[in-house]
Design a protein around this motif. Sequence first.
Motif, PDB file in Angstrom:
ATOM      1  N   TRP A   1     -66.660  61.573  13.207  1.00 34.38           N
ATOM      2  CA  TRP A   1     -66.922  61.247  11.766  1.00 34.38           C
ATOM      3  C   TRP A   1     -67.482  59.713  11.577  1.00 34.38           C
ATOM      4  O   TRP A   1     -68.194  59.480  10.724  1.00 34.38           O
ATOM      5  N   PHE A   2     -66.977  58.759  12.408  1.00 37.80           N
ATOM      6  CA  PHE A   2     -67.488  57.589  12.447  1.00 37.80           C
ATOM      7  C   PHE A   2     -68.928  57.570  13.064  1.00 37.80           C
ATOM      8  O   PHE A   2     -69.712  56.819  12.409  1.00 37.80           O
ATOM      9  N   ARG A   3     -69.178  58.066  14.108  1.00 38.98           N
ATOM     10  CA  ARG A   3     -70.511  57.976  14.497  1.00 38.98           C
ATOM     11  C   ARG A   3     -71.567  58.480  13.729  1.00 38.98           C
ATOM     12  O   ARG A   3     -72.740  57.830  13.477  1.00 38.98           O
ATOM     13  N   SER A   4     -71.265  59.622  12.836  1.00 35.48           N
ATOM     14  CA  SER A   4     -72.319  60.107  11.842  1.00 35.48           C
ATOM     15  C   SER A   4     -72.243  59.135  10.599  1.00 35.48           C
ATOM     16  O   SER A   4     -73.323  59.313   9.959  1.00 35.48           O
ATOM     17  N   ARG A   5     -71.281  58.388  10.237  1.00 36.28           N
ATOM     18  CA  ARG A   5     -71.146  57.530   9.170  1.00 36.28           C
ATOM     19  C   ARG A   5     -71.987  56.374   9.433  1.00 36.28           C
ATOM     20  O   ARG A   5     -72.569  55.620   8.640  1.00 36.28           O
ATOM     21  N   PHE A   6     -71.727  55.628  10.794  1.00 40.09           N
ATOM     22  CA  PHE A   6     -72.271  54.529  11.188  1.00 40.09           C
ATOM     23  C   PHE A   6     -73.729  54.000  10.691  1.00 40.09           C
ATOM     24  O   PHE A   6     -73.772  53.125   9.955  1.00 40.09           O
ATOM     25  N   PRO A   7     -74.871  54.828  10.731  1.00 40.49           N
ATOM     26  CA  PRO A   7     -76.062  54.438  10.270  1.00 40.49           C
ATOM     27  C   PRO A   7     -76.261  54.332   8.771  1.00 40.49           C
ATOM     28  O   PRO A   7     -76.951  53.458   8.329  1.00 40.49           O
ATOM     29  N   LEU A   8     -75.246  54.868   7.930  1.00 31.55           N
ATOM     30  CA  LEU A   8     -75.132  54.912   6.402  1.00 31.55           C
ATOM     31  C   LEU A   8     -74.842  53.582   6.012  1.00 31.55           C
ATOM     32  O   LEU A   8     -75.556  53.209   4.979  1.00 31.55           O
ATOM     33  N   PHE A   9     -74.286  52.908   6.778  1.00 29.30           N
ATOM     34  CA  PHE A   9     -74.139  51.310   6.411  1.00 29.30           C
ATOM     35  C   PHE A   9     -75.266  50.507   6.200  1.00 29.30           C
ATOM     36  O   PHE A   9     -75.220  49.521   5.541  1.00 29.30           O
ATOM     37  N   PHE A  10     -76.142  50.818   6.947  1.00 25.72           N
ATOM     38  CA  PHE A  10     -77.435  49.966   7.326  1.00 25.72           C
ATOM     39  C   PHE A  10     -78.661  50.550   6.422  1.00 25.72           C
ATOM     40  O   PHE A  10     -79.818  50.035   6.595  1.00 25.72           O
ATOM     41  N   GLU A  11     -78.493  51.603   5.747  1.00 26.51           N
ATOM     42  CA  GLU A  11     -79.560  52.217   4.887  1.00 26.51           C
ATOM     43  C   GLU A  11     -79.565  51.704   3.631  1.00 26.51           C
ATOM     44  O   GLU A  11     -78.562  51.472   3.215  1.00 26.51           O
ATOM     45  N   PRO A  12     -80.662  51.771   2.966  1.00 24.02           N
ATOM     46  CA  PRO A  12     -80.665  51.438   1.614  1.00 24.02           C
ATOM     47  C   PRO A  12     -79.781  52.262   0.751  1.00 24.02           C
ATOM     48  O   PRO A  12     -79.818  53.487   0.971  1.00 24.02           O
ATOM     49  N   GLY A  13     -79.237  51.471  -0.533  1.00 23.13           N
ATOM     50  CA  GLY A  13     -78.772  52.383  -1.353  1.00 23.13           C
ATOM     51  C   GLY A  13     -77.269  52.550  -0.954  1.00 23.13           C
ATOM     52  O   GLY A  13     -76.489  52.109  -0.089  1.00 23.13           O
ATOM     53  N   ILE A  14     -76.623  53.602  -1.478  1.00 26.20           N
ATOM     54  CA  ILE A  14     -75.115  53.982  -1.301  1.00 26.20           C
ATOM     55  C   ILE A  14     -75.033  55.555  -0.956  1.00 26.20           C
ATOM     56  O   ILE A  14     -76.010  56.391  -1.193  1.00 26.20           O
ATOM     57  N   PHE A  15     -73.845  55.926  -0.238  1.00 27.76           N
ATOM     58  CA  PHE A  15     -73.626  57.461   0.112  1.00 27.76           C
ATOM     59  C   PHE A  15     -72.336  57.962  -0.428  1.00 27.76           C
ATOM     60  O   PHE A  15     -71.739  57.202  -0.786  1.00 27.76           O
ATOM     61  N   GLU A  16     -72.276  59.000  -0.434  1.00 26.14           N
ATOM     62  CA  GLU A  16     -71.251  59.786  -0.778  1.00 26.14           C
ATOM     63  C   GLU A  16     -71.271  61.019   0.063  1.00 26.14           C
ATOM     64  O   GLU A  16     -71.761  61.682   0.250  1.00 26.14           O
ATOM     65  N   ILE A  17     -69.920  61.351   0.718  1.00 23.92           N
ATOM     66  CA  ILE A  17     -69.598  62.422   1.541  1.00 23.92           C
ATOM     67  C   ILE A  17     -68.253  62.927   1.250  1.00 23.92           C
ATOM     68  O   ILE A  17     -67.264  62.325   0.998  1.00 23.92           O
ATOM     69  N   SER A  18     -68.302  64.346   0.856  1.00 23.77           N
ATOM     70  CA  SER A  18     -66.989  64.861   0.414  1.00 23.77           C
ATOM     71  C   SER A  18     -66.893  66.289   1.265  1.00 23.77           C
ATOM     72  O   SER A  18     -67.707  67.013   1.247  1.00 23.77           O
ATOM     73  N   SER A  19     -65.636  66.166   1.855  1.00 20.64           N
ATOM     74  CA  SER A  19     -65.301  67.498   2.476  1.00 20.64           C
ATOM     75  C   SER A  19     -64.184  68.182   1.920  1.00 20.64           C
ATOM     76  O   SER A  19     -63.083  67.350   1.666  1.00 20.64           O
TER      77      SER A  19
END
Length: 165
Positions: free
Chosen positions: A126-144
């Motif tokens: 779960w951290f490996r998949s989230r890691f790149p999102l910290f450096f991409e433009p904008g914000i992310f939202e993931i809900s499970s």
Amino acid sequence: MNDMSTDVTYQLYTMCMIAEGDNVLLLNRPDKRGFPGYIAPGGKVDFPESIVNGAIREVYEETGLIVKEIQYKGLVEFCESDTGLRYMVFNYLSTSHEGELLKYPPEGELIWVHREQALELPMQDWFRSRFPLFFEPGIFEISSVWSEQKQLTLDRTTKQYTSIS
């Protein structure tokens, strides 16, 4: 998905990726601390502190660094449909800090690693998949939404919102 009579319990957490140039600060959590492997600093938000202040406090407690600049990057939530648990993690990126790293950090060994090499380290999926999102433009939202009884993901939503200049 959820029995409407189930009481909902909310748990609020933060995670803050610390970046310095092309390097990031990660901590290697031992098995006994839960979520073993490399991860960004973070933890539980204390009531009634604000979420961002919780992130800043957690960084200081786990690393010794004082965050100077912090940017909100996104929300990750995990809902357990059978128990009514809603576990929310507010994610931040810090690119400016001061202070010295702790010699004996409470959550695990701290290391600076080049951002491109970080994903070669052992870490939770779960951290490996989230890691790149910290450096991409904008914000992310993931809900499970997870069912413990069925051992099954019932629903998953992933969104990325690009900043408008």
